[in-house]
Design a protein around this motif. Structure first.
Motif, PDB file in Angstrom:
ATOM      1  N   ALA A  88     -20.867 101.441   1.684  1.00  0.00           N
ATOM      2  CA  ALA A  88     -21.790 100.559   0.973  1.00  0.00           C
ATOM      3  C   ALA A  88     -23.199 100.751   1.530  1.00  0.00           C
ATOM      4  CB  ALA A  88     -21.343  99.114   1.127  1.00  0.00           C
ATOM      5  N   ARG A  89     -24.192 100.282   0.839  1.00  0.00           N
ATOM      6  CA  ARG A  89     -25.582 100.515   1.218  1.00  0.00           C
ATOM      7  C   ARG A  89     -26.081  99.584   2.319  1.00  0.00           C
ATOM      8  NH1 ARG A  89     -29.366 101.035   3.483  1.00  0.00           N
ATOM      9  NH2 ARG A  89     -31.491 101.194   2.791  1.00  0.00           N
ATOM     10  N   THR A  90     -25.647  98.330   2.346  1.00  0.00           N
ATOM     11  CA  THR A  90     -26.241  97.390   3.292  1.00  0.00           C
ATOM     12  C   THR A  90     -25.300  97.049   4.439  1.00  0.00           C
ATOM     13  OG1 THR A  90     -25.461  95.380   2.204  1.00  0.00           O
ATOM     14  CG2 THR A  90     -27.543  96.319   1.394  1.00  0.00           C
ATOM     15  N   THR A  91     -25.888  96.615   5.539  1.00  0.00           N
ATOM     16  CA  THR A  91     -25.117  96.174   6.695  1.00  0.00           C
ATOM     17  C   THR A  91     -24.153  95.066   6.305  1.00  0.00           C
ATOM     18  OG1 THR A  91     -26.988  96.725   8.101  1.00  0.00           O
ATOM     19  CG2 THR A  91     -25.348  95.247   9.038  1.00  0.00           C
ATOM     20  N   TYR A  92     -24.616  94.149   5.451  1.00  0.00           N
ATOM     21  CA  TYR A  92     -23.789  93.011   5.030  1.00  0.00           C
ATOM     22  C   TYR A  92     -22.549  93.462   4.274  1.00  0.00           C
ATOM     23  CZ  TYR A  92     -28.261  90.829   5.998  1.00  0.00           C
ATOM     24  OH  TYR A  92     -29.433  90.455   6.591  1.00  0.00           O
ATOM     25  N   GLN A  93     -22.611  94.603   3.601  1.00  0.00           N
ATOM     26  CA  GLN A  93     -21.456  95.146   2.892  1.00  0.00           C
ATOM     27  C   GLN A  93     -20.631  96.081   3.777  1.00  0.00           C
ATOM     28  OE1 GLN A  93     -23.947  96.835  -0.127  1.00  0.00           O
ATOM     29  NE2 GLN A  93     -23.282  95.361  -1.672  1.00  0.00           N
ATOM     30  N   GLN A  94     -21.301  96.846   4.629  1.00  0.00           N
ATOM     31  CA  GLN A  94     -20.597  97.804   5.482  1.00  0.00           C
ATOM     32  C   GLN A  94     -19.636  97.124   6.448  1.00  0.00           C
ATOM     33  OE1 GLN A  94     -23.825 100.052   7.238  1.00  0.00           O
ATOM     34  NE2 GLN A  94     -24.083 101.322   5.411  1.00  0.00           N
ATOM     35  N   VAL A  95     -19.951  95.915   6.879  1.00  0.00           N
ATOM     36  CA  VAL A  95     -19.092  95.220   7.839  1.00  0.00           C
ATOM     37  C   VAL A  95     -17.717  94.901   7.243  1.00  0.00           C
ATOM     38  CG1 VAL A  95     -19.773  92.823   7.362  1.00  0.00           C
ATOM     39  CG2 VAL A  95     -19.149  93.512   9.703  1.00  0.00           C
ATOM     40  N   ALA A 116     -23.792  87.898  13.599  1.00  0.00           N
ATOM     41  CA  ALA A 116     -22.533  87.245  13.232  1.00  0.00           C
ATOM     42  C   ALA A 116     -21.597  88.281  12.614  1.00  0.00           C
ATOM     43  CB  ALA A 116     -22.794  86.115  12.245  1.00  0.00           C
ATOM     44  N   PRO A 117     -20.324  88.302  13.023  1.00  0.00           N
ATOM     45  CA  PRO A 117     -19.399  89.301  12.477  1.00  0.00           C
ATOM     46  C   PRO A 117     -19.290  89.297  10.951  1.00  0.00           C
ATOM     47  CG  PRO A 117     -18.451  88.291  14.414  1.00  0.00           C
ATOM     48  CD  PRO A 117     -19.709  87.517  14.096  1.00  0.00           C
ATOM     49  N   SER A 118     -19.534  88.162  10.312  1.00  0.00           N
ATOM     50  CA  SER A 118     -19.464  88.131   8.848  1.00  0.00           C
ATOM     51  C   SER A 118     -20.841  88.305   8.198  1.00  0.00           C
ATOM     52  CB  SER A 118     -18.837  86.820   8.377  1.00  0.00           C
ATOM     53  OG  SER A 118     -19.640  85.734   8.790  1.00  0.00           O
ATOM     54  N   ALA A 119     -21.898  88.319   8.993  1.00  0.00           N
ATOM     55  CA  ALA A 119     -23.249  88.493   8.460  1.00  0.00           C
ATOM     56  C   ALA A 119     -24.130  89.200   9.491  1.00  0.00           C
ATOM     57  CB  ALA A 119     -23.846  87.145   8.083  1.00  0.00           C
ATOM     58  N   PRO A 120     -23.812  90.455   9.810  1.00  0.00           N
ATOM     59  CA  PRO A 120     -24.581  91.167  10.835  1.00  0.00           C
ATOM     60  C   PRO A 120     -25.981  91.524  10.344  1.00  0.00           C
ATOM     61  CG  PRO A 120     -23.069  92.654   9.775  1.00  0.00           C
ATOM     62  CD  PRO A 120     -22.773  91.291   9.216  1.00  0.00           C
ATOM     63  N   TYR A 121     -26.885  91.677  11.287  1.00  0.00           N
ATOM     64  CA  TYR A 121     -28.255  92.051  10.940  1.00  0.00           C
ATOM     65  C   TYR A 121     -28.580  93.492  11.328  1.00  0.00           C
ATOM     66  CZ  TYR A 121     -29.172  91.170  15.899  1.00  0.00           C
ATOM     67  OH  TYR A 121     -29.130  91.189  17.266  1.00  0.00           O
TER      68      TYR A 121
END
Length: 160
Positions: A88-95, A116-121
């Motif tokens: 996926a393109r974003t960190t929020y999706q890649q996690v 945050a493991p569910s919302a990394p930056y």
């Protein structure tokens, strides 16, 4: 002046958390690719080699290579080019992709996440030997550095 600088940092940190929470709610984790691709040691070595070759390139928000990157753009580019893995393109999706792994059992090519493991930056690529490659900041660009207690990841995923 010091108080003002601290306040600006605090507002920036809170903004990242807020954006991450909103983005996480907009993503349906069950719809992202959660399978782990069967990979060879060659795939991991190729990922490490290509990631390391990007060191020195500039950080540009929203850039996905080959001349500049942001953190998730670097990860997406390296895995697609080196191992044929479409992330996926974003960190929020890649996690949400791959399999969770212990930070004590990292292998070359594992994804490292901060926040945050569910919302990394932030995201980077573990390259072995206690080191990782990431598109750090606009001032630093793509760098290779050692894991440290000061800036230690909160989660890791294995996609190879």
């Amino acid at each position: 002046m010091n108080f003002r600088h601290t306040l600006v940092k605090l507002v920036a940190a809170v903004s990242f958390l807020f954006v991450g929470a909103v983005a996480t709610q907009a993503i349906n984790p069950t719809s992202t690719n959660q399978t782990v691709q069967a990979a060879s040691d060659n795939d991991a070595d190729d990922v490490v080699k290509l990631a390391t070759a990007q060191v020195g390139k500039p950080y540009v928000y929203g850039a996905t290579g080959p001349y500049a990157f942001d953190c998730s753009g670097l990860v997406q580019y390296v895995f697609r080019k080196a191992a044929g893995v479409n992330l996926a393109r974003t960190t929020y999706q890649q996690v949400y992709q791959g399999k969770s792994v212990s930070l004590k059992n990292l292998k070359k090519g594992d994804l490292l996440f901060w926040g945050a493991p569910s919302a990394p930056y932030h995201v980077g690529i573990y390259v072995g030997g206690g080191k990782y490659v990431h598109a750090a900041t606009p001032g630093q660009g793509v760098i290779k550095q050692s894991l440290s207690g000061y800036f230690y990841p909160s989660a890791a995923k294995r996609v190879l």
